[in-house]
Write a protein that holds these residues in place. Structure first.
Motif, PDB file in Angstrom:
ATOM      1  N   THR A  84       0.971  -1.173  -0.097  1.00  0.00           N
ATOM      2  CA  THR A  84      -0.014   0.047   0.103  1.00  0.00           C
ATOM      3  C   THR A  84       1.126   1.379   0.109  1.00  0.00           C
ATOM      4  OG1 THR A  84      -0.267  -0.121   2.356  1.00  0.00           O
ATOM      5  CG2 THR A  84      -1.864  -1.237   1.251  1.00  0.00           C
ATOM      6  N   VAL A  85       0.520   2.343  -0.645  1.00  0.00           N
ATOM      7  CA  VAL A  85       1.237   3.621  -0.717  1.00  0.00           C
ATOM      8  C   VAL A  85       0.349   4.717  -0.762  1.00  0.00           C
ATOM      9  CG1 VAL A  85       2.974   2.582  -2.176  1.00  0.00           C
ATOM     10  CG2 VAL A  85       0.824   3.780  -3.340  1.00  0.00           C
ATOM     11  N   GLY A  86       0.899   5.745  -0.214  1.00  0.00           N
ATOM     12  CA  GLY A  86      -0.028   7.138  -0.043  1.00  0.00           C
ATOM     13  C   GLY A  86       0.437   7.827  -1.270  1.00  0.00           C
ATOM     14  N   LEU A 164       3.142   8.012  10.078  1.00  0.00           N
ATOM     15  CA  LEU A 164       3.270   8.687   8.585  1.00  0.00           C
ATOM     16  C   LEU A 164       3.981  10.043   8.773  1.00  0.00           C
ATOM     17  CD1 LEU A 164      -0.559   7.926   8.750  1.00  0.00           C
ATOM     18  CD2 LEU A 164       0.940   6.943   6.874  1.00  0.00           C
ATOM     19  N   GLU A 165       4.041  10.612   7.531  1.00  0.00           N
ATOM     20  CA  GLU A 165       4.975  11.662   7.235  1.00  0.00           C
ATOM     21  C   GLU A 165       4.409  13.052   7.608  1.00  0.00           C
ATOM     22  OE1 GLU A 165       3.918   9.590   4.702  1.00  0.00           O
ATOM     23  OE2 GLU A 165       5.442   8.212   5.572  1.00  0.00           O
ATOM     24  N   VAL A 181       4.369   7.312  -1.730  1.00  0.00           N
ATOM     25  CA  VAL A 181       5.234   6.768  -0.422  1.00  0.00           C
ATOM     26  C   VAL A 181       4.693   5.637   0.346  1.00  0.00           C
ATOM     27  CG1 VAL A 181       3.761   8.763   0.945  1.00  0.00           C
ATOM     28  CG2 VAL A 181       5.970   7.859   1.962  1.00  0.00           C
ATOM     29  N   ILE A 219      -4.398  12.588   7.697  1.00  0.00           N
ATOM     30  CA  ILE A 219      -4.645  11.137   7.578  1.00  0.00           C
ATOM     31  C   ILE A 219      -5.669  10.489   8.144  1.00  0.00           C
ATOM     32  CG2 ILE A 219      -3.681   9.075   6.598  1.00  0.00           C
ATOM     33  CD1 ILE A 219      -1.331  10.536   5.620  1.00  0.00           C
TER      34      ILE A 219
HETATM   35  N1  HPA Z   1       2.938   7.062   3.909  1.00  0.00           N
HETATM   36  C1  HPA Z   1       3.797   5.972   3.979  1.00  0.00           C
HETATM   37  N2  HPA Z   1       3.212   4.740   3.988  1.00  0.00           N
HETATM   38  C2  HPA Z   1       2.061   4.408   3.528  1.00  0.00           C
HETATM   39  C3  HPA Z   1       1.153   5.463   3.381  1.00  0.00           C
HETATM   40  C4  HPA Z   1       1.681   6.730   3.522  1.00  0.00           C
HETATM   41  O1  HPA Z   1       0.811   7.645   3.434  1.00  0.00           O
HETATM   42  N3  HPA Z   1      -0.141   5.028   2.896  1.00  0.00           N
HETATM   43  C5  HPA Z   1       0.212   3.681   2.773  1.00  0.00           C
HETATM   44  N4  HPA Z   1       1.414   3.291   3.297  1.00  0.00           N
END
Ligand code: HPA
Length: 253
Positions: A84-86, A164-165, A181, A219
């Motif tokens: 999964t990513v953002g 998270l960032e 990300v 988020i």
């Molecule tokens: N940031 C880092 N890792 C992640 C994110 C995110 O926003 N969403 C899913 N994995």
């Protein structure tokens, strides 16, 4: 044989006919869980849940070396990693699937090579193109055949997590050229290269990165949860099509 590493939201594969599970030991310790052997559309695959089957292992604590070693040791020569990513790039809205073609590594303190012990010579491998092009092409072809829309290419920024960032970090990552990300892309991709595994990642966008879009004010985990089920369903269809293509001799990886 194809190995599938499932991330958040993919701790099991509904379309996998499981034949058996096996606890694997490696010179690098234990993988995240037992290897799950089975078939998808009649094709042998091995599945491994990156964060453990109970999703208890955080990204920085995953034993990436043991995971890939165990897969290779049991006959895997190509790996699809699901992560999964953002979304940082405006086109990467939640629910999008993407096949990144580049990586920027912001992680630290992770065991990032198999060539770390005193008895092994220092080894620097080419990593100009971090993913296996043949596997990327096979995934794109599978998506086209299954009618799944997939965004081709993009830079995966691998961060340490588990937090998270900040919005400023995402702004910096965007200036660096990162499109998405995530927390698990490295050192996994590089270790796969060291083991000469054909490796590519399917990035599933589950949220706007911090400070962007619906995450402008923060988020929200509920939002991620609401996207995760649907997007992983698409991933399952994609994997099914990938192995079907494989069976039909359409894959070149
Ligand atoms: N940031 C880092 N890792 C992640 C994110 C995110 O926003 N969403 C899913 N994995």
């Amino acid at each position: 044989m194809l190995g599938i590493i499932g991330g958040t939201g993919l701790t099991q594969l509904a379309n996998l006919e499981i034949t058996h599970r096996q606890v694997a030991r490696t010179p690098y310790g234990e993988p995240s869980g037992a290897l799950t052997f089975g078939r998808i559309c009649g094709q042998d695959v091995i599945f491994l849940a990156r964060h453990g089957y109970g999703h208890t292992i955080p990204p920085h604590a995953v034993n990436y070396r043991a995971n890939l070693w165990a897969l290779k040791d049991h006959g895997v020569d190509r790996v699809v990693s699901v992560a999964t990513v953002g979304g940082i790039h405006p086109g990467l809205i939640p629910g999008t699937l993407t096949i990144p073609d580049q990586i920027i590594d912001y992680t630290h303190g992770r065991a990032a090579t198999y060539f770390a012990s005193d008895d092994k010579p220092v080894t620097h491998l080419d990593f100009t193109f971090p993913y296996c092009e043949a596997m990327r092409a096979a995934l794109l072809q599978a998506a086209a055949r299954a009618g799944i829309s997939l965004r081709e290419g993009g830079v995966y920024g691998a961060v340490q997590g588990p937090r998270l960032e900040t919005a400023a970090e995402i702004n910096r990552m965007e200036r660096d050229g990162a499109d998405m990300v995530g927390m698990t892309g490295m050192p996994e991709a590089y270790l796969a290269r060291e083991l000469e595994l054909c490796y590519a990642t399917v990035g599933a966008v589950v949220n706007y990165a911090a400070g962007r879009g619906l995450s402008a004010e923060g988020i929200h985990m509920e939002e991620i949860q609401s996207v995760l089920g649907e997007v992983m369903l698409q991933v399952r269809h994609l994997l099914e099509q990938l192995v079907t293509n494989d069976a039909a001799g359409l894959c070149t990886y």
